[in-house]
Every structure is written in C-alpha cells, then in structure tokens.
Design an enzyme around this catalytic site. Structure first.
Site, short mmCIF file in Angstrom:
data_model
loop_
_atom_site.label_atom_id
_atom_site.label_comp_id
_atom_site.label_asym_id
_atom_site.label_seq_id
_atom_site.Cartn_x
_atom_site.Cartn_y
_atom_site.Cartn_z
N ILE A 1 0.84 -1.21 0.00
CA ILE A 1 0.00 0.00 0.00
C ILE A 1 0.87 1.25 0.00
CG2 ILE A 1 -1.64 1.32 1.41
CD1 ILE A 1 -2.75 -1.43 2.39
N TYR B 1 -2.71 -6.86 16.85
CA TYR B 1 -2.91 -6.04 15.64
C TYR B 1 -4.20 -5.22 15.77
CZ TYR B 1 -3.33 -4.89 10.65
OH TYR B 1 -3.45 -4.22 9.45
N TRP C 1 -21.78 -5.31 7.05
CA TRP C 1 -22.60 -6.42 7.52
C TRP C 1 -22.42 -6.64 9.00
CZ3 TRP C 1 -21.39 -10.39 3.04
CH2 TRP C 1 -22.27 -10.14 1.97
P1 NAP Z 1 3.60 -4.59 3.73
O1 NAP Z 1 3.47 -4.96 2.28
O2 NAP Z 1 3.99 -5.65 4.69
O3 NAP Z 1 4.66 -3.37 3.80
C1 NAP Z 1 5.00 -2.79 5.03
C2 NAP Z 1 6.33 -2.08 4.89
O4 NAP Z 1 6.65 -1.47 6.17
C3 NAP Z 1 7.49 -3.04 4.57
O5 NAP Z 1 8.36 -2.49 3.60
C4 NAP Z 1 8.18 -3.18 5.93
O6 NAP Z 1 9.55 -3.54 5.87
C5 NAP Z 1 8.01 -1.77 6.49
N1 NAP Z 1 8.26 -1.72 7.94
C6 NAP Z 1 7.93 -2.67 8.86
N2 NAP Z 1 8.39 -2.31 10.06
C7 NAP Z 1 9.01 -1.12 9.94
C8 NAP Z 1 9.71 -0.25 10.82
N3 NAP Z 1 9.86 -0.55 12.12
N4 NAP Z 1 10.24 0.89 10.34
C9 NAP Z 1 10.12 1.20 9.03
N5 NAP Z 1 9.48 0.42 8.13
C10 NAP Z 1 8.94 -0.73 8.57
O7 NAP Z 1 2.27 -3.95 4.29
P2 NAP Z 1 0.90 -3.50 3.58
O8 NAP Z 1 0.03 -4.67 3.45
O9 NAP Z 1 1.20 -2.64 2.40
O10 NAP Z 1 0.28 -2.60 4.75
C11 NAP Z 1 0.58 -1.23 4.91
C12 NAP Z 1 -0.23 -0.68 6.08
O11 NAP Z 1 -1.63 -0.89 5.83
C13 NAP Z 1 0.06 -1.36 7.43
O12 NAP Z 1 0.00 -0.42 8.45
C14 NAP Z 1 -1.07 -2.36 7.55
O13 NAP Z 1 -1.35 -2.71 8.89
C15 NAP Z 1 -2.22 -1.59 6.92
N6 NAP Z 1 -3.28 -2.46 6.43
C16 NAP Z 1 -3.03 -3.43 5.52
C17 NAP Z 1 -4.06 -4.26 5.09
C18 NAP Z 1 -3.85 -5.37 4.08
O14 NAP Z 1 -4.80 -6.15 3.87
N7 NAP Z 1 -2.70 -5.47 3.43
C19 NAP Z 1 -5.35 -4.09 5.61
C20 NAP Z 1 -5.57 -3.08 6.54
C21 NAP Z 1 -4.53 -2.28 6.94
P3 NAP Z 1 9.96 -5.14 5.98
O15 NAP Z 1 9.93 -5.66 4.59
O16 NAP Z 1 11.34 -5.15 6.53
O17 NAP Z 1 8.97 -5.77 6.91
#
Ligand code: NAP
Length: 252
Positions: free
Chosen positions: A23, A157, A252
């Site tokens: 994202i 989470y 829902w």
């Molecule tokens: P993602 O693909 O796992 O990407 C997260 C990025 O954040 C990765 O590059 C990760 O690096 C980096 N990161 C993790 N810990 C960090 C730290 N301490 N300092 C700096 N960078 C760090 O995640 P995503 O699915 O795109 O999600 C992005 C956000 O949206 C998150 O907050 C997630 O909770 C939220 N979200 C996601 C979803 C979903 O379905 N995907 C749904 C609701 C909310 P590494 O590669 O080293 O881990």
C-alpha cells in the site's frame, strides 16, 4: 482526478513510511503522479532504494520504532526540501497468534510498530507542520480497529489499529486550529505481502471473501486513491475522520 486542481499536489513534499512495497508503494506512486515530491522511509533498505529509484523519489532508511531515527528523518527532509506537507504513516506489521500463546515480544513488536511508531511519526512530522501552519497527516489504521477479524487470531494487531484511530482523532482535535489535518484510512483485506499468508490458507481466504460484500480483496491502488484525496485540498474539511476502504466488510 489528475485534471482537477483540487487534487493537485504540485510541489508538495510528501513522505511515505513503509513505502518500499504494498500500500505504501502504491501510495507513493499515486502521490508522485499527482505532482508531489516523494520521500520513502522504510526499514527495508534494498526494497526501499529500489522503490525510490523506480519512482524518482528520495529514500531514507529508518526503524520508525526508534524515535531518534524518526526525528532525524524529519530533520533531513526539512534540510533538503524545506518543509513537509503530507505524512503518510503507513508502515505496519501483522502477527497471527492465539492470544493465550502471544508472547510479550510478539505483543510489544506489534504495538511498537503499529502504534508507538505512528505516534512518534505524528509528533515529529506534526511539529514541522505546526510550524508551517499547514499539513496533512494520514495514518494507516485498518478495519481491524473497528471490528475483530475472523477466523485468524490477531488481538495485538486489532488493538494497535483501534489505538491508531483514536490517536488520529485526538491529534485532529489538538491541531485543527493550527492548520494541520489528521485522518486515518482503514482498509479491509488488500492484496499485499501482509495478506499472502491468509490467501494461502483456504479456510481463511474463503471466510474473508464471504464476509466481504464485494467478494474480492482490494488492490493497493484502491487505497492509494484515498491517500491522494486526504493529502490534497479536495479534503480540506476532513479532520479526525476514519475512512473505511473495505469492499463493504464492515457494512454487515
Ligand atoms: P507490507 O506490504 O507488509 O509493507 C509494510 C512495509 O513497512 C514493509 O516495507 C516493511 O519492511 C516496512 N516496515 C515494517 N516495520 C518497519 C519499521 N519498524 N520501520 C520502518 N518500516 C517498517 O504492508 P501493507 O500490506 O502494504 O500494509 C501497509 C499498512 O496498511 C500497514 O499499516 C497495515 O497494517 C495496513 N493495512 C493493511 C491491510 C492489508 O490487507 N494489506 C489491511 C488493513 C490495513 P519489511 O519488509 O522489513 O517488513
């Protein structure tokens, strides 16, 4: 959207935490396409550098759970660009473990990245915006801050994301009269690395699809579109809002 000046981000300085992939990357790309100067901040140096190069963005390596690294990142952006107009606090992790077996380490890791680091980012980037008298902070929360997911266990989470939603509302109230807007986006299931585990387990994946009225996962771009809206002047009367982007999951 790009044709409307209201959505223009020309010359705005926008940072994206966790912008190396998922994202965050899609949002960095969308912000760039709408005219912003983009800075990606991520702990993943290799992917982060590649992402920045691909977009023509800056890259800063930082572990956002360390407040001194967040402060330094803010300082180096101001040194180079003179301001911060948009802060997308997006970096986050998920841990799926039954609560009775959740270790202190797992609980604290999730809260540290998903909630404490978001506060550090809001505080440090927010200070710059308050001085400018203008800025838009966008925090990535989740529908998991509003409902409890099923069937996978993830209490840390869910608690962290509920915290992000109320942190956002708290800061919005504190800073509204000083020109800084603070909103959150709460996605449902989006196809990224984070959801790969769940998609590979058919009992989880089937439940996710059944519980989502649209019957599909979202694309990172579908969240990025909302990021552009909240970053731009098109959302000038939005602050303290939590925008659910979930294919109807919470309906829902
Ligand atoms: P993602 O693909 O796992 O990407 C997260 C990025 O954040 C990765 O590059 C990760 O690096 C980096 N990161 C993790 N810990 C960090 C730290 N301490 N300092 C700096 N960078 C760090 O995640 P995503 O699915 O795109 O999600 C992005 C956000 O949206 C998150 O907050 C997630 O909770 C939220 N979200 C996601 C979803 C979903 O379905 N995907 C749904 C609701 C909310 P590494 O590669 O080293 O881990």
């Amino acid at each position: 959207m790009p044709n409307s000046p209201l959505f223009s981000l020309d010359d705005r300085v926008a940072l994206v935490t966790g912008g190396a992939r998922g994202i965050g990357f899609a949002s960095a790309q969308a912000l760039k396409e709408h005219g912003a100067k983009v800075v990606i901040i991520d702990i993943n140096v290799e992917l982060g550098q590649q992402a920045a190069q691909k977009l023509g963005a800056d890259f800063i390596a930082a572990d956002l759970t360390k407040s001194d690294q967040v402060r330094q990142a803010a300082g180096s952006i101001v040194e180079k660009h003179g301001r911060i107009d948009v802060a997308l606090n997006n970096a986050g992790i998920a841990v799926n473990v039954p609560s009775e077996e959740c270790s202190d380490e797992d609980w604290l890791r999730v809260i540290n990245i998903n909630l404490n680091a978001v506060f550090f980012c809001c505080r440090e980037f927010g200070k710059v915006m308050l001085q400018q008298g203008r800025g838009s902070i966008i925090n990535l929360a989740s529908m998991s801050g509003v409902i409890s997911n099923t069937p996978q266990p993830q209490s840390a989470y869910n608690a962290s994301k509920a915290g992000v939603i109320l942190l956002t509302k708290s800061l919005a109230g504190e800073w509204a009269k000083r020109g800084v807007r603070v909103n959150s986006i709460s996605p449902g299931y989006i196809g990224t690395e984070m959801t790969k585990l769940g998609m590979s387990q058919s009992d989880w994946y089937q439940r996710w699809l059944e519980f989502t009225p649209m019957g599909r996962l979202g694309e990172p771009q579908e969240v990025a579109n909302v990021v552009v809206f909240l970053a731009s002047d098109a959302s000038s009367y939005f602050t303290g809002s939590n925008l659910l982007v979930d294919g109807g999951y919470t309906a829902w």
